[in-house]
Design an enzyme around this catalytic site. Sequence first.
Site, PDB file in Angstrom:
ATOM      1  N   LYS A  69      13.221  -4.018  -1.240  1.00  0.00           N
ATOM      2  CA  LYS A  69      13.264  -2.601  -1.556  1.00  0.00           C
ATOM      3  C   LYS A  69      13.369  -2.247   0.810  1.00  0.00           C
ATOM      4  O   LYS A  69      13.227  -3.313   1.289  1.00  0.00           O
ATOM      5  CB  LYS A  69      12.489  -2.028  -1.556  1.00  0.00           C
TER       6      LYS A  69
ATOM      7  N   LEU B 257      10.101  -5.899   3.534  1.00  0.00           N
ATOM      8  CA  LEU B 257      11.239  -6.322   2.052  1.00  0.00           C
ATOM      9  C   LEU B 257      10.585  -5.581   0.970  1.00  0.00           C
ATOM     10  O   LEU B 257      11.274  -5.805  -0.169  1.00  0.00           O
ATOM     11  CB  LEU B 257      12.798  -7.008   2.736  1.00  0.00           C
TER      12      LEU B 257
ATOM     13  N   ASP C 209       2.542  -1.771  -2.233  1.00  0.00           N
ATOM     14  CA  ASP C 209       3.986  -1.287  -2.837  1.00  0.00           C
ATOM     15  C   ASP C 209       4.422  -2.324  -4.041  1.00  0.00           C
ATOM     16  O   ASP C 209       5.457  -1.491  -4.646  1.00  0.00           O
ATOM     17  CB  ASP C 209       5.467  -2.171  -1.819  1.00  0.00           C
TER      18      ASP C 209
HETATM   19  O1  C5P Z   1      -1.599  -2.982   0.360  1.00  0.00           O
HETATM   20  P1  C5P Z   1      -0.781  -3.942   0.648  1.00  0.00           P
HETATM   21  O2  C5P Z   1      -1.805  -5.189   0.186  1.00  0.00           O
HETATM   22  O3  C5P Z   1      -0.182  -4.593   0.555  1.00  0.00           O
HETATM   23  O4  C5P Z   1      -0.714  -4.290   1.751  1.00  0.00           O
HETATM   24  C1  C5P Z   1      -1.556  -5.086   3.096  1.00  0.00           C
HETATM   25  C2  C5P Z   1      -2.414  -3.762   4.469  1.00  0.00           C
HETATM   26  O5  C5P Z   1      -1.458  -2.909   4.533  1.00  0.00           O
HETATM   27  C3  C5P Z   1      -3.516  -3.725   3.790  1.00  0.00           C
HETATM   28  O6  C5P Z   1      -4.200  -4.468   4.413  1.00  0.00           O
HETATM   29  C4  C5P Z   1      -3.967  -2.827   4.973  1.00  0.00           C
HETATM   30  O7  C5P Z   1      -4.208  -3.152   6.430  1.00  0.00           O
HETATM   31  C5  C5P Z   1      -2.184  -1.804   5.230  1.00  0.00           C
HETATM   32  N1  C5P Z   1      -1.873  -1.320   4.705  1.00  0.00           N
HETATM   33  C6  C5P Z   1      -2.295   0.527   4.930  1.00  0.00           C
HETATM   34  N2  C5P Z   1      -1.821   1.918   4.358  1.00  0.00           N
HETATM   35  C7  C5P Z   1      -1.191   1.602   3.510  1.00  0.00           C
HETATM   36  C8  C5P Z   1      -0.837   0.457   2.748  1.00  0.00           C
HETATM   37  C9  C5P Z   1      -0.860  -0.650   3.526  1.00  0.00           C
HETATM   38  O8  C5P Z   1      -3.231   0.532   6.388  1.00  0.00           O
HETATM   39  N3  C5P Z   1      -1.567   2.950   3.067  1.00  0.00           N
END
Ligand code: C5P
Length: 288
Positions: free
Chosen positions: A12, A100, A136
């Site tokens: 994406k 991505l 995501d």
């Molecule tokens: O949700 P995911 O594990 O993909 O997110 C990775 C990191 O990105 C999280 O640990 C967080 O630190 C940051 N993040 C964030 N706010 C979001 C998505 C991700 O702070 N909306």
Amino acid sequence: MLRAFTLAAPAKINLILEIQGRRPDGYHSLKTVMHTLALSDSLAFRPRPDGLKVTCSHPGVPMGEGNLVFRAARELARRLRREPRVHIHIRKKIPVAAGLGGGSSDAAAALRGLSRWWGRPDYPGLSGLARTLGSDVPFFLTGGCALGTGRGDHIHPWPEAVGLWILLVNPGFHLSTARVYKKTSLRLTRKKACINMMRQAVRDKNAIKIGQNLFNHLASVVEPEHPVVSRIRQDLLKGGALGAMLSGSGPTVFGLFHSRGQARNLQRQLADRYPVCLLTRTSGSVAR
Ligand code: C5P
């Protein structure tokens, strides 16, 4: 015995990534517009009497517990009360840790594939489970174009702009999403994205307007730290891109083009300067 099958897991780009604030749980609240691409990993599923095994063509991707596909499969099996007797092999085409969404898309493809394999393609807990794996992941259950709110995990489908030419340029290093978000200053969030203009532009498949409305708050963290990222963006614009922007937390930058020929010419030129230059198109939603 269930039969082996293969599923595509698309990459994406973020047409918009606007940070609205920091949440008490440490995440950021977002408004983000995502679109899937034809560029995809592929996941091959085959029966394995000895239990769950996940392998990957890319040596840097962990195989067991550390792999989101492994966690997706194990957790779905637990919730559906199945024995996860499956070997999933991931063939990586999407650059890793590049903004991505490759890892998230692989996890969503595992949920789509296994819920179908286990006779529960409409399992209502799928989005909730996807959310526990990563912000995501819910988007990739359907793909296409969508607005994500909350952590980016509440998905509002949009009309799609399928078939736009996208040149992806990656400077060849990895960025940690958590670290990029951590460095974001909310003072930087005064500039606003124009979600409504983008919605109209996508609905009209108006590549010029889409290009004009690209927006990513995380670029204000990544570009000053990594000048090569802003150089790539400039190179894409000089080469005729209708717009160019960092995708997600980067470091991949995408350029948007009217014609394949123009994008292909620029790809040839930039391939001498940057380690990864991939030409692809925006793609529609995936079948469950
Ligand atoms: O949700 P995911 O594990 O993909 O997110 C990775 C990191 O990105 C999280 O640990 C967080 O630190 C940051 N993040 C964030 N706010 C979001 C998505 C991700 O702070 N909306």
